[in-house]
Structure formats: C-alpha cells, structure tokens
Design a protein around this motif. Structure first.
Motif, PDB file in Angstrom:
ATOM      1  N   HIS A 171       0.832  -1.198   0.000  1.00 15.75           N
ATOM      2  CA  HIS A 171       0.000   0.000   0.000  1.00 15.75           C
ATOM      3  C   HIS A 171       0.868   1.250   0.000  1.00 15.75           C
ATOM      4  CE1 HIS A 171      -2.587  -3.118   1.826  1.00 15.75           C
ATOM      5  NE2 HIS A 171      -3.568  -2.475   1.230  1.00 15.75           N
ATOM      6  N   ASP A 172       0.395   2.272  -0.716  1.00 18.42           N
ATOM      7  CA  ASP A 172       1.013   3.585  -0.651  1.00 18.42           C
ATOM      8  C   ASP A 172       0.321   4.355   0.467  1.00 18.42           C
ATOM      9  OD1 ASP A 172       2.105   6.087  -0.962  1.00 18.42           O
ATOM     10  OD2 ASP A 172       0.933   6.583  -2.755  1.00 18.42           O
ATOM     11  N   THR A 173       0.944   4.390   1.626  1.00 17.36           N
ATOM     12  CA  THR A 173       0.317   4.992   2.793  1.00 17.36           C
ATOM     13  C   THR A 173       0.787   6.421   3.054  1.00 17.36           C
ATOM     14  OG1 THR A 173       2.027   4.176   4.290  1.00 17.36           O
ATOM     15  CG2 THR A 173       0.148   2.730   3.879  1.00 17.36           C
ATOM     16  N   GLY A 174       1.785   6.881   2.316  1.00 20.23           N
ATOM     17  CA  GLY A 174       2.332   8.198   2.594  1.00 20.23           C
ATOM     18  C   GLY A 174       3.202   8.225   3.831  1.00 20.23           C
ATOM     19  N   PHE A 175       3.574   7.052   4.343  1.00 17.95           N
ATOM     20  CA  PHE A 175       4.395   6.985   5.553  1.00 17.95           C
ATOM     21  C   PHE A 175       5.758   7.617   5.267  1.00 17.95           C
ATOM     22  CE2 PHE A 175       6.296   5.009   9.298  1.00 17.95           C
ATOM     23  CZ  PHE A 175       5.221   5.034  10.191  1.00 17.95           C
ATOM     24  N   PRO A 176       6.314   8.376   6.207  1.00 14.31           N
ATOM     25  CA  PRO A 176       7.567   9.079   5.943  1.00 14.31           C
ATOM     26  C   PRO A 176       8.757   8.151   5.746  1.00 14.31           C
ATOM     27  CG  PRO A 176       6.937   9.302   8.248  1.00 14.31           C
ATOM     28  CD  PRO A 176       5.781   8.663   7.551  1.00 14.31           C
ATOM     29  N   THR A 177       9.785   8.691   5.122  1.00 12.22           N
ATOM     30  CA  THR A 177      11.042   7.975   4.882  1.00 12.22           C
ATOM     31  C   THR A 177      12.137   8.627   5.707  1.00 12.22           C
ATOM     32  OG1 THR A 177      10.352   7.433   2.630  1.00 12.22           O
ATOM     33  CG2 THR A 177      12.704   7.281   3.127  1.00 12.22           C
ATOM     34  N   SER A 178      12.992   7.818   6.284  1.00  8.87           N
ATOM     35  CA  SER A 178      14.054   8.337   7.143  1.00  8.87           C
ATOM     36  C   SER A 178      15.009   9.244   6.371  1.00  8.87           C
ATOM     37  CB  SER A 178      14.836   7.182   7.761  1.00  8.87           C
ATOM     38  OG  SER A 178      15.915   7.666   8.540  1.00  8.87           O
ATOM     39  N   GLU A 179      15.401  10.344   7.020  1.00  7.20           N
ATOM     40  CA  GLU A 179      16.428  11.225   6.476  1.00  7.20           C
ATOM     41  C   GLU A 179      17.823  10.801   6.923  1.00  7.20           C
ATOM     42  OE1 GLU A 179      14.180  15.490   6.052  1.00  7.20           O
ATOM     43  OE2 GLU A 179      14.826  14.933   8.066  1.00  7.20           O
ATOM     44  N   VAL A 180      17.886   9.790   7.764  1.00  5.78           N
ATOM     45  CA  VAL A 180      19.137   9.253   8.285  1.00  5.78           C
ATOM     46  C   VAL A 180      19.303   7.840   7.743  1.00  5.78           C
ATOM     47  CG1 VAL A 180      20.384   8.573  10.369  1.00  5.78           C
ATOM     48  CG2 VAL A 180      18.944  10.625  10.378  1.00  5.78           C
ATOM     49  N   GLU A 181      20.483   7.505   7.296  1.00 10.45           N
ATOM     50  CA  GLU A 181      20.707   6.154   6.787  1.00 10.45           C
ATOM     51  C   GLU A 181      20.668   5.155   7.933  1.00 10.45           C
ATOM     52  OE1 GLU A 181      23.925   3.567   4.145  1.00 10.45           O
ATOM     53  OE2 GLU A 181      24.224   5.725   4.452  1.00 10.45           O
ATOM     54  N   LEU A 182      19.751   4.206   7.854  1.00 14.52           N
ATOM     55  CA  LEU A 182      19.581   3.198   8.890  1.00 14.52           C
ATOM     56  C   LEU A 182      19.642   1.801   8.278  1.00 14.52           C
ATOM     57  CD1 LEU A 182      16.557   4.827  10.801  1.00 14.52           C
ATOM     58  CD2 LEU A 182      18.961   4.839  11.514  1.00 14.52           C
ATOM     59  N   ARG A 183      19.929   0.830   9.097  1.00 11.79           N
ATOM     60  CA  ARG A 183      19.935  -0.548   8.625  1.00 11.79           C
ATOM     61  C   ARG A 183      18.529  -0.949   8.165  1.00 11.79           C
ATOM     62  NH1 ARG A 183      23.864  -4.212  12.459  1.00 11.79           N
ATOM     63  NH2 ARG A 183      25.513  -2.664  12.739  1.00 11.79           N
ATOM     64  N   PRO A 184      18.431  -1.905   7.268  1.00 16.55           N
ATOM     65  CA  PRO A 184      17.107  -2.387   6.857  1.00 16.55           C
ATOM     66  C   PRO A 184      16.299  -2.883   8.053  1.00 16.55           C
ATOM     67  CG  PRO A 184      18.809  -3.226   5.392  1.00 16.55           C
ATOM     68  CD  PRO A 184      19.522  -2.569   6.530  1.00 16.55           C
TER      69      PRO A 184
END
Length: 310
Positions: free
Chosen positions: A134-147
C-alpha cells in the motif's frame, strides 16, 4: 540532519471557532510525533507543547518510532517546558533501534518518567507487510539506517515470548500504559490477554483500521475486556487526498462506545496539519455530525487523561 522544523501556527489557516475551542480545554493527545526524529517532522517537542498550551490542553505524549523521548523531554524542562501548563510525557516504542523487545529500555524509560510503551510499530509484521502493498504516505528516514527486520511477540507455537512477559511485568509494576503499536489482530489479541494476566489495566489499541486491520466487531470484543480503542484524527481530518470517510469513525465510536474510545492526532509529520489544528477540525466535524459536547469531551480529553495520568 536538518532540525529546522519550520513551525508556524499561521500556516494551518485556523478559523475562529469558539465552540470547538472551548471543547479543547482539558484535551489530552496520546499520540504526537514531534522531532527530533530520523523522519522529517514539522515541530519540535517544545513547539508542540507551546501550541497545546495555547489551546488549553491538559497533556500531550511525544512519540518516536526510533528512540525514547523521555530524556529529550527531561532535557527541555530547563529550556521552558517546565513553565508551560500542558504536561508532556513520553515513552518507548519497541522497534529495532531500541533493541526490540527490550525490558531494559522499558524499565529505563518508565522509571525516568515515561508513561507509555508501544509494542513494535515499524518492526511489526503487520506494518512491514502493509507497506509492501500500500502507498500509505508513511515518511522515509532522512538518516541512513539498517534495513528494518520484523519483530514478533510470539514463538513458533503462538505463545507469548518470555521477554514480552518480562516487559509486561515492568509495565504493571509502573502502572504505565501499554499500547499494541502496529501489531496485527492475532498478535494484539495475544498481547492483550497476556497483559490482563499480568495485571495491566491501561491498554490501548492504536488506529485499528490502519495497519492493524481490526474490524468493528474485533474492536468491540477488545473493548469488552477493558481495552481502549484509539482513533487518529489525521486519518479523517488531515490532507484531503488521504482522508477516510467520517462515517467509519462514527460507526466505531457508536459500536465500541464513547467510554472506551479516545481520539489522538498522530500528527507532527512534515506534510500534515498540526495536532491542535486536527483536534479543532475533529471537534467541529463531530459536532456537525451530531455528537454531543459531553461525549466529545470524553473522546478528546477525559478518557485519555484517565489512561495517561497516574
């Protein structure tokens, strides 16, 4: 990381509404997302507290999916937070970035003044699978994080894990609020039963129609066990392109009952209206739908206050 939140109340184009504003006095928001966060946020904890205080809120809860905000809140007391009439609380969400199902993190957060424990959100199986489809519009991290890696609260036989029961014992001892986070129906039900066995009386199911996937009948069944069902007003009064049908919310409230329902904002994200703006819109929307003022006060303040405040 950019921490300029660009906070401005004027940008929400608030219109005067004396009736709605009067019903916000004493409100309690159990679910705000201020910064700091790896996700882009529109407001800081101090911004959120000032805005809530201006509207007469009794209390708010600052939530991060990635870290306990309890220490952030304590550090801000000397910067003006302690002078505001609105109380600000935090807690800890049991995702990978705090060690997952980590009783040590729970113990620290609660014994330093936190009030809420969210079981896995980003790391739950229901969350990961939902966002794959689903395309929920949930935000994406601006910091590189592990999967992200899935966390389950159950073993291969469907029994609640020992570390979960350890966490429940800490929550019970501190008389804190347990929320099911983004666990699906099966895991939420198992957690609720284990929590009740552990003597926990403050239990919340977060946004049953988002990720969790609970029906009205399932919410009613949980409520009959003493669980409070939370609905997030950003889903009904947020950005127009993502709004759900208000009748859905009204049906849940009617069937579950006002006494077992709370409304929270679940806002603070960069592209969403501010929490107080959403509360004001929600109150006006409920009034226009025929919900009485006494019921609205319960939904936006009384019930959440009973859960949150010791």
């Amino acid at each position: 990381m950019n921490v300029d939140y660009g906070f401005t109340t004027e940008s929400d184009n608030r219109q005067p509404d004396e009736q709605a504003d009067s019903l916000l006095v004493g409100a309690v928001d159990l679910h705000q997302h201020p910064g700091p966060s790896p996700f882009p946020r529109r407001m800081s904890i101090l911004d959120a507290a000032r805005d809530a205080s201006d509207a007469g809120f009794r209390a708010i809860v600052a939530k991060s999916h990635h870290h306990s905000m309890v220490t952030d809140i304590l550090a801000l007391r000397a910067a003006g937070l302690a002078e505001l009439p609105t109380q600000v609380y935090g807690g800890v969400a049991l995702n990978r970035t705090v060690g997952g199902l980590n009783p040590y993190a729970v113990e620290l957060a609660l014994r330093m003044g936190g009030r809420m424990v969210w079981f896995p959100t980003l790391s739950s199986n229901a969350h990961v699978k939902h966002h794959e489809h689903h395309d929920t519009g949930f935000p994406t991290s601006e910091v590189e994080l592990r999967p992200n890696e899935i966390i389950t609260i159950l073993d291969e036989k469907g029994a609640v894990l020992p570390e979960v029961r350890d966490i429940l014992s800490v929550i019970a001892a501190e008389d804190a609020v347990l929320t099911c986070g983004h666990l699906g129906v099966e895991e939420s039900s198992a957690l609720i039963d284990a929590a009740l066995e552990a003597g926990i009386s403050r239990i919340v199911v977060n946004h049953p129609i988002f990720v969790v996937g609970a029906s009205v009948d399932q919410a009613v069944a949980w409520a009959r066990k003493g669980v409070t069902i939370e609905h997030c007003v950003v889903m009904y009064f947020g950005r127009e392109e993502r709004r759900r049908d208000l009748n859905e919310l009204l049906t849940f409230i009617k069937e579950v009952g006002v006494e077992r329902t709370v409304l929270s904002s679940d806002s603070g994200q960069k592209n969403n209206p501010l929490p107080v703006t959403l509360f004001r819109r929600a109150v006006r929307g409920l009034l226009d739908a025929g919900v009485g003022e006494d019921d609205i006060r319960q939904l936006v303040g009384t019930n959440a206050g009973r859960l949150l405040l010791p």
